[in-house]
Scaffold this active site. Structure first.
Site, PDB file in Angstrom:
ATOM      1  N   HIS A  51       0.236 -11.761   2.528  1.00 34.71           N
ATOM      2  CA  HIS A  51      -0.817 -11.042   1.807  1.00 34.71           C
ATOM      3  C   HIS A  51      -1.563 -11.915   0.803  1.00 34.71           C
ATOM      4  CE1 HIS A  51      -1.797  -6.654   0.489  1.00 34.71           C
ATOM      5  NE2 HIS A  51      -2.865  -7.414   0.440  1.00 34.71           N
ATOM      6  N   TYR A  63       0.816  -1.214   0.000  1.00 31.13           N
ATOM      7  CA  TYR A  63       0.000   0.000   0.000  1.00 31.13           C
ATOM      8  C   TYR A  63       0.853   1.270   0.000  1.00 31.13           C
ATOM      9  CZ  TYR A  63      -3.727  -3.205   1.563  1.00 31.13           C
ATOM     10  OH  TYR A  63      -4.614  -4.243   1.691  1.00 31.13           O
TER      11      TYR A  63
END
Length: 285
Positions: free
Chosen positions: A119, A61
């Site tokens: 993730h 991110y």
């Protein structure tokens, strides 16, 4: 179905022994051309104002440092906050995962992270098992408090068990009435793996007649109905917004409950994988 939740401060205990707030705040602001760094600080500041204390970021991110800045500037004690970050599959290998988590600690300048997730499972069995072992060792060193995974299907969870490792504390997957991931949810509940729900607001696609009808009856907005659906199923939803009004609304979900009939109607919207609005790589080999 989960019992009624009384307040924004409600939490559940993970298998690691640590507690996690039942409502989080996602900061994946890079979608649709948005600048994650410029949006993170004002959005997190607003979330802190309304009482949210659980924040979900990730290495990919590109805003771990900005999250750390706003947390430090808030003056809120670190122990009152729950911070999650993630290691994407490009860094799934024992040493790479260790280095990635070390870097993720340095970016926001934190002594520890409450939860680190792998993730996604796309690195393949060997590398993702090495990565998971690295998380367990980092936990033993006190650098992280709980180890988990994201976008893991049943086969990925079963391979962790087959390798002799303890189950993850958390599996974070796309979850909303249109994509309910029922086999994954059933496995996680059977093995005491907490379930986090990303995209709980279906990326704003909230105009389905069933959702609107329930919202109108309750005098709530559709987003609040979706978050409440997630909470009452025992999931930990992670709504994302940069709008102050929406952030406040998304946190205001503890003064009402959905009926069994409401839940049944929303459950009936499930489209399986076809209902996904995100990447949802749970079927990766």
């Amino acid at each position: 179905m989960a019992a009624a939740l009384e307040s924004l401060s409600s939490s559940i205990r993970l298998s690691s022994g640590h507690t996690i707030p039942v409502l989080g705040f996602g900061v994946a602001f890079g979608r649709a051309g948005r600048d994650p760094r410029s949006l993170t600080k004002p959005a997190v500041s607003e979330a802190l104002k309304v009482g949210l204390r659980h924040f979900d970021t990730a290495r990919m991110y590109n805003n771990e440092d900005h999250l750390g800045e706003v947390i430090r500037e808030s003056g809120i004690p670190r122990e009152d906050l729950f911070i999650t970050t993630k290691v994407d599959s490009a860094f799934h290998e024992y040493n790479k995962t260790t280095a990635s988590v070390t870097d993720s600690l340095q970016r926001p300048a934190l002594d520890y992270v409450d939860l680190v997730l792998l993730h996604d499972p796309r690195a393949g069995k060997t590398l993702r098992l090495e990565a998971y072992k690295a998380l367990l060792d980092l936990r033993a060193q006190g650098k992280i408090r709980s180890a988990g995974v994201s976008n893991y299907g049943v086969k990925h969870l079963e391979e962790i068990a087959a390798a002799g490792y303890e189950a993850p504390s958390v599996n974070q997957v796309e979850l909303h009435p249109f994509c309910q991931q029922r086999p994954i949810v059933a496995y996680c509940k059977a093995h005491n793996i907490a379930i986090e729900a990303y995209c709980p607001l279906v990326r704003g696609k909230t105009d389905d007649p069933v959702i609107v009808k329930i919202a109108n009856r309750l005098n709530k907005d559709p987003g609040q109905v979706l978050i409440r659906w997630s909470l009452q199923h025992g999931f930990i939803p992670l709504p994302l917004s940069s709008s102050p009004a929406r952030i406040k609304s998304n946190a205001d979900v503890f003064d009402f409950s959905l009926t069994e009939s409401d839940i049944a109607e929303l459950d009936a919207l499930d489209q399986g994988p076809a209902g996904s609005v995100s990447w949802n790589p749970v079927d990766t080999e």
